[in-house]
Design a protein around this motif. Structure first.
Motif, mmCIF file in Angstrom:
data_model
loop_
_atom_site.group_PDB
_atom_site.id
_atom_site.type_symbol
_atom_site.label_atom_id
_atom_site.label_comp_id
_atom_site.label_asym_id
_atom_site.label_seq_id
_atom_site.Cartn_x
_atom_site.Cartn_y
_atom_site.Cartn_z
ATOM 1 N N TRP A 180 6.133 -15.468 -28.698
ATOM 2 C CA TRP A 180 4.916 -15.604 -29.224
ATOM 3 C C TRP A 180 5.108 -14.707 -30.131
ATOM 4 O O TRP A 180 5.466 -13.018 -29.666
ATOM 5 N N THR A 181 4.845 -15.008 -31.180
ATOM 6 C CA THR A 181 5.318 -14.157 -32.466
ATOM 7 C C THR A 181 3.607 -13.345 -33.124
ATOM 8 O O THR A 181 3.017 -14.517 -34.259
ATOM 9 N N LEU A 182 3.678 -12.332 -33.448
ATOM 10 C CA LEU A 182 2.261 -11.677 -33.190
ATOM 11 C C LEU A 182 2.689 -12.054 -35.418
ATOM 12 O O LEU A 182 3.278 -11.573 -36.216
ATOM 13 N N ALA B 67 -1.496 -24.383 -37.961
ATOM 14 C CA ALA B 67 -0.293 -23.744 -38.416
ATOM 15 C C ALA B 67 0.609 -25.709 -38.110
ATOM 16 O O ALA B 67 0.189 -25.889 -37.986
ATOM 17 N N LEU B 68 0.726 -25.293 -40.163
ATOM 18 C CA LEU B 68 1.762 -26.796 -40.388
ATOM 19 C C LEU B 68 2.522 -25.927 -40.773
ATOM 20 O O LEU B 68 3.003 -24.799 -41.766
ATOM 21 N N PHE C 252 2.827 -26.105 -35.938
ATOM 22 C CA PHE C 252 3.110 -25.202 -34.718
ATOM 23 C C PHE C 252 2.114 -25.291 -34.226
ATOM 24 O O PHE C 252 0.923 -25.223 -34.346
ATOM 25 N N SER C 253 2.732 -24.017 -32.652
ATOM 26 C CA SER C 253 1.968 -23.812 -32.220
ATOM 27 C C SER C 253 1.200 -22.390 -32.417
ATOM 28 O O SER C 253 1.644 -21.787 -32.609
ATOM 29 N N VAL C 254 0.035 -22.068 -32.161
ATOM 30 C CA VAL C 254 -0.709 -22.062 -32.178
ATOM 31 C C VAL C 254 -1.894 -21.262 -31.229
ATOM 32 O O VAL C 254 -2.294 -21.125 -30.130
ATOM 33 N N LEU D 202 10.171 -19.781 -30.313
ATOM 34 C CA LEU D 202 10.846 -20.701 -30.690
ATOM 35 C C LEU D 202 10.766 -22.007 -31.599
ATOM 36 O O LEU D 202 11.714 -21.795 -32.239
ATOM 37 N N GLU D 203 9.358 -21.978 -31.496
ATOM 38 C CA GLU D 203 9.272 -22.781 -32.908
ATOM 39 C C GLU D 203 9.872 -22.781 -34.013
ATOM 40 O O GLU D 203 10.151 -23.120 -35.113
#
Length: 129
Positions: free
Chosen positions: A4-6, A41-42, A90-92, A104-105
């Protein structure tokens, strides 16, 4: 949190607003916050004509595209009937007030989506001799 990216803190996203996340490849991602502090997130592109969803009006779990007022669901990215079409989501993850997107997304999802080209010249081919 390696996968996961902050992105930011929840309070960095305006209530009923959004922030754009630039990617090294592909179109930007819009991160939205509603009045219940839910975060979504879109891809920052309406499925209709490519309008910037990050500039739309957030209400409930939807955003209205600023170009033609299409209503897009923030949970799934799909247009509300009778309109049709979806934009990639996008997964949040929200933990301790911090917003994370799936790394990764961010690196691989929806890289083939094209930004719209405005104006009447978009269909004109220019030949260089």
């Amino acid at each position: 949190m390696g996968d996961w990216t902050l992105i930011c803190r929840v309070e960095d996203i305006p209530v009923l607003g959004s922030r754009r996340v630039e990617r090294s490849r592909g179109m930007d991602v819009a991160v939205f916050r509603n009045d219940a502090d839910q975060v979504f997130a879109l891809l920052d592109r309406c499925p209709h004509r490519g309008g910037p969803l990050s500039q739309g009006i957030v209400f409930g779990t939807s955003v209205a595209c600023p170009l033609h007022n299409w209503v897009i669901g923030l949970e799934g990215g799909c247009a509300q009937a009778p309109d049709e079409g979806c934009t990639p989501r996008f997964s949040v993850r929200v933990e301790a007030g911090s917003v994370y997107l799936n790394a990764l997304e961010l690196a691989s999802h929806a890289l083939d989506a094209q930004a719209p080209v405005a104006g009447p010249a978009r269909h004109i081919a220019i030949k260089v001799a």
